[in-house]
Design a protein around this motif. Structure first.
Motif, PDB file in Angstrom:
ATOM      1  N   ALA A 361       0.800  -1.454   0.036  1.00 40.81           N
ATOM      2  CA  ALA A 361      -0.067   0.006   0.017  1.00 40.81           C
ATOM      3  C   ALA A 361       0.911   1.458  -0.004  1.00 40.81           C
ATOM      4  O   ALA A 361       0.529   2.429  -0.618  1.00 40.81           O
ATOM      5  N   LYS A 362       2.050   1.090   0.422  1.00 41.02           N
ATOM      6  CA  LYS A 362       2.965   2.470   0.509  1.00 41.02           C
ATOM      7  C   LYS A 362       3.297   2.911  -0.787  1.00 41.02           C
ATOM      8  O   LYS A 362       4.005   3.909  -0.795  1.00 41.02           O
ATOM      9  N   TYR A 363       3.121   1.900  -1.858  1.00 41.08           N
ATOM     10  CA  TYR A 363       3.297   2.371  -3.082  1.00 41.08           C
ATOM     11  C   TYR A 363       2.174   2.806  -4.101  1.00 41.08           C
ATOM     12  O   TYR A 363       2.469   3.160  -5.266  1.00 41.08           O
ATOM     13  N   VAL A 364       1.040   3.201  -3.354  1.00 39.97           N
ATOM     14  CA  VAL A 364      -0.160   3.940  -3.880  1.00 39.97           C
ATOM     15  C   VAL A 364       0.181   5.210  -4.819  1.00 39.97           C
ATOM     16  O   VAL A 364      -0.412   5.244  -5.712  1.00 39.97           O
ATOM     17  N   VAL A 365       0.887   5.732  -4.063  1.00 40.84           N
ATOM     18  CA  VAL A 365       1.754   7.026  -4.747  1.00 40.84           C
ATOM     19  C   VAL A 365       3.097   6.967  -4.359  1.00 40.84           C
ATOM     20  O   VAL A 365       3.605   6.889  -3.330  1.00 40.84           O
ATOM     21  N   ASN A 366       3.967   7.213  -5.555  1.00 37.21           N
ATOM     22  CA  ASN A 366       5.431   6.773  -5.384  1.00 37.21           C
ATOM     23  C   ASN A 366       6.108   7.568  -6.316  1.00 37.21           C
ATOM     24  O   ASN A 366       5.752   7.845  -7.286  1.00 37.21           O
TER      25      ASN A 366
END
Length: 426
Positions: A361-366
């Motif tokens: 989920a930490k890569y939903v904005v990356n």
């Protein structure tokens, strides 16, 4: 009655008289403050913008147009020379064919500016690669202004096949074309300060399906607005390639506003043949490309697994998100090289991806790590809600944050176990 009593009575009478005077004065003053005056005001009427394209359908013996009809939903056929076979349009290098006269009709009460575009080829679209379209000595997409209630002069569109066209165009045909008119307000009418208020009015170009979106991007010029008329669903095409990890299904490489207008842009991840690459809904590309997405719509990777991305920003492009919903598998928006500004919206993983790899989920904005470190990939967030991802909590390593100065993150636990992180002003 003694002297003291008389004095008291006189004093009471004087005080009563003084009180009465004050009351009357207050009443007079109060009445003055509530006085009114009125005058008649002219009727206020809003302007309307309405344009039509008409085609000539009858002529007199001198070739003067005697009848005009709306060209809406019509394909215009080419004129043939006198004596030529009725059913034959033969394109060869150097030849020229022209269409019946057309004109633009301004049926509204506002001046407008307009552009024409050739589309809807009847025949082989490939042949259009070597045909130059003109109106007189002008290119077809030249911008012109037409005042309220007026008609343009009749225009004749002509196609000229380039002399350099090679043998690969033999046997192809174009028998007719369709024309689209894009119109917006012109800086003619004035308000109390002058005509400048609508000098930057942008054209709105509609997208109804995947092909329509591609065409709208092609037709748009810098500053135009591309508006969704319908939901746009993309069936992904992904080649087996070692050169790319992401294959864009749509490329937006010019400055424009993408107005989702409450609609959805989706790619069916279950239909993708991944090979060695993954499908990407949209690539925002180019150093001079500044894109804004608005309209509270949705961009959704309806993924069958965790290999469908939403938007990728490359080659120095800039993207601003105002609102809407964005779902990625695993990334909804990635910055490879360029800048991302998020002012609002809702960001989450696609449901299938969330079920398979919730830790991503930490890569939903990356941002690509190396590009973030050298400053070529930037993310600034001043609003929006992010599911199971805190954009202020070291997204690119200790001490890093995507949240802009002057803003903070609040969190709220949901009944399904998710945590929503929302960026707000401090």
């Amino acid at each position: 009655m003694n002297e003291s009593t008389k004095t008291k009575k006189a004093l009471r009478g004087s005080l009563f008289a003084l009180f009465l005077c004050i009351v009357l004065l207050i009443g007079t003053t109060f009445a003055w403050f509530t006085d009114t005056a009125s005058t008649g005001v002219n009727k206020i009427q809003s302007g309307n913008l309405k344009v039509d394209l008409e085609v000539a359908t009858a002529w007199d013996d001198n070739g003067t147009v005697t009848k005009w009809e709306s060209a809406k939903d019509k394909t215009l056929d080419f004129k043939k020379a006198k004596g030529a076979e009725e059913d034959q349009i033969l394109w060869e290098p150097g030849c020229r064919y022209k269409l019946p006269e057309i004109r633009i009709v301004n049926k509204g009460n506002l001046a407008l500016k307009y552009r024409l575009k050739i589309d809807g080829i009847k025949g082989d679209a490939k042949l259009n690669e070597v045909i130059d379209w003109t109106i007189g000595d002008n290119t077809i997409d030249e911008e012109k202004v037409l005042n309220a209630g007026k008609n343009s002069e009749p225009m004749t569109i002509q196609g000229h096949m380039q002399e350099s066209a090679g043998n690969e165009y033999q046997g192809l045909s174009i028998d007719g074309i369709s024309i689209t008119v894009y119109a917006t307000q012109a800086s003619v009418e004035s308000d109390s300060f002058g005509p400048e208020y609508d000098q930057n009015a942008a054209y709105t170009i509609s997208a109804k399906d995947a092909n329509g979106l591609t065409k709208a991007i092609k037709d748009a010029k810098a500053g135009d607005t591309i508006t969704f008329d319908e939901n746009v669903a993309i069936t992904p095409v992904v080649e087996d390639t070692t050169e790319q990890t992401l294959v864009p299904q749509t490329v937006l490489n010019k400055s424009a506003t993408l107005n989702l207008a409450g609609k959805k842009l989706t790619v069916d991840g279950a239909a993708a043949d991944y090979g060695k690459a993954s499908p990407l809904i949209m690539n925002v590309d180019g150093a001079d490309t500044n894109v804004t997405i608005e309209g509270d719509g949705e961009i959704n990777c309806e993924a069958g697994n965790n290999q469908v991305y939403g938007i990728n920003i490359t080659n120095g492009a800039s993207l601003t998100i105002k609102d809407g919903k964005y779902y990625g598998a695993m990334t909804a928006i990635q910055v490879q090289k360029g800048s991302l500004t998020i002012k609002g919206g809702f960001f989450d993983m696609a449901p299938t991806c969330k079920a398979q790899v919730p830790q991503y989920a930490k890569y939903v904005v990356n941002a690509i790590d190396s590009a973030y470190k050298d400053g070529t990939a930037k993310i600034s967030i001043t609003g929006g809600t992010f599911v199971n991802f805190d954009p202020s909590a070291n997204p690119e390593g200790t001490g890093t944050s995507y949240v802009a100065d002057g803003y903070k993150v609040t969190s709220e636990k949901q009944s399904n176990g998710d945590t929503w992180y929302t960026v707000v002003k401090k």
